[in-house]
Write a protein that holds these residues in place. Structure first.
Motif, PDB file in Angstrom:
ATOM      1  N   LYS A 103       0.838  -1.208   0.000  1.00 63.27           N
ATOM      2  CA  LYS A 103       0.000   0.000   0.000  1.00 63.27           C
ATOM      3  C   LYS A 103       0.868   1.253   0.000  1.00 63.27           C
ATOM      4  O   LYS A 103       0.572   2.232  -0.695  1.00 63.27           O
ATOM      5  CB  LYS A 103      -0.939  -0.001   1.207  1.00 63.27           C
ATOM      6  CG  LYS A 103      -2.054  -1.017   1.110  1.00 63.27           C
ATOM      7  CD  LYS A 103      -2.936  -0.963   2.326  1.00 63.27           C
ATOM      8  CE  LYS A 103      -4.032  -2.011   2.273  1.00 63.27           C
ATOM      9  NZ  LYS A 103      -4.886  -1.996   3.455  1.00 63.27           N
ATOM     10  N   LYS A 104       1.967   1.216   0.745  1.00 68.93           N
ATOM     11  CA  LYS A 104       2.885   2.358   0.777  1.00 68.93           C
ATOM     12  C   LYS A 104       3.561   2.554  -0.581  1.00 68.93           C
ATOM     13  O   LYS A 104       3.737   3.683  -1.038  1.00 68.93           O
ATOM     14  CB  LYS A 104       3.942   2.153   1.867  1.00 68.93           C
ATOM     15  CG  LYS A 104       3.403   2.321   3.257  1.00 68.93           C
ATOM     16  CD  LYS A 104       4.502   2.143   4.292  1.00 68.93           C
ATOM     17  CE  LYS A 104       3.958   2.309   5.696  1.00 68.93           C
ATOM     18  NZ  LYS A 104       5.008   2.133   6.711  1.00 68.93           N
ATOM     19  N   LYS A 108       3.260   5.841  -2.901  1.00 68.69           N
ATOM     20  CA  LYS A 108       4.474   6.544  -3.302  1.00 68.69           C
ATOM     21  C   LYS A 108       4.525   6.701  -4.827  1.00 68.69           C
ATOM     22  O   LYS A 108       4.871   7.763  -5.342  1.00 68.69           O
ATOM     23  CB  LYS A 108       5.691   5.775  -2.811  1.00 68.69           C
ATOM     24  CG  LYS A 108       6.995   6.490  -2.973  1.00 68.69           C
ATOM     25  CD  LYS A 108       8.118   5.656  -2.403  1.00 68.69           C
ATOM     26  CE  LYS A 108       9.114   6.560  -1.755  1.00 68.69           C
ATOM     27  NZ  LYS A 108      10.240   5.824  -1.156  1.00 68.69           N
TER      28      LYS A 108
END
Length: 113
Positions: A103-104, A108
């Motif tokens: 998810k990060k 990003k």
């Protein structure tokens, strides 16, 4: 045993025999169902195979190695969201869309573009 049909059995004005018509219809149906080969090994349409593309998922990868991400929504072919990452070296891997690290990475990459 006669190999040639008689004139009363089949002539140019009469309709073709029933078996011949059935075989013609079956061959047309099979020709429509079988996809043509164009030299491409990867199927672009995930709904063509009617199964999940990702069998194993990776929960984390370094974002610098990813060139593209492909999201496949759930549907008749598969009941889960699939996230396929194409690496810069050309390899494709499946990412676990529920993993926190993935998810990060997605956030990003969305912020960068």
């Amino acid at each position: 045993m006669k190999l040639r049909p008689s004139a009363t059995t089949f002539c140019s004005r009469s309709r073709p025999p029933h078996n011949l018509r059935v075989l013609l219809l079956l061959s047309l149906l099979l020709a429509a169902l079988v996809p043509t080969t164009t030299g491409q090994s990867h199927v672009k349409d995930p709904y063509l195979e009617m199964r999940c593309v990702c069998l194993n998922s990776v929960s984390g990868i370094h974002p610098n190695g990813i060139s593209t991400l492909e999201l496949i929504r759930p549907g008749a072919h598969c009941d889960k969201v699939e996230l396929i990452a194409t690496l810069k070296v050309g390899k494709k891997i499946c990412l676990d869309p529920t993993a926190l690290g993935v998810k990060k990475i997605v956030m990003k990459l969305l912020e960068g573009s």
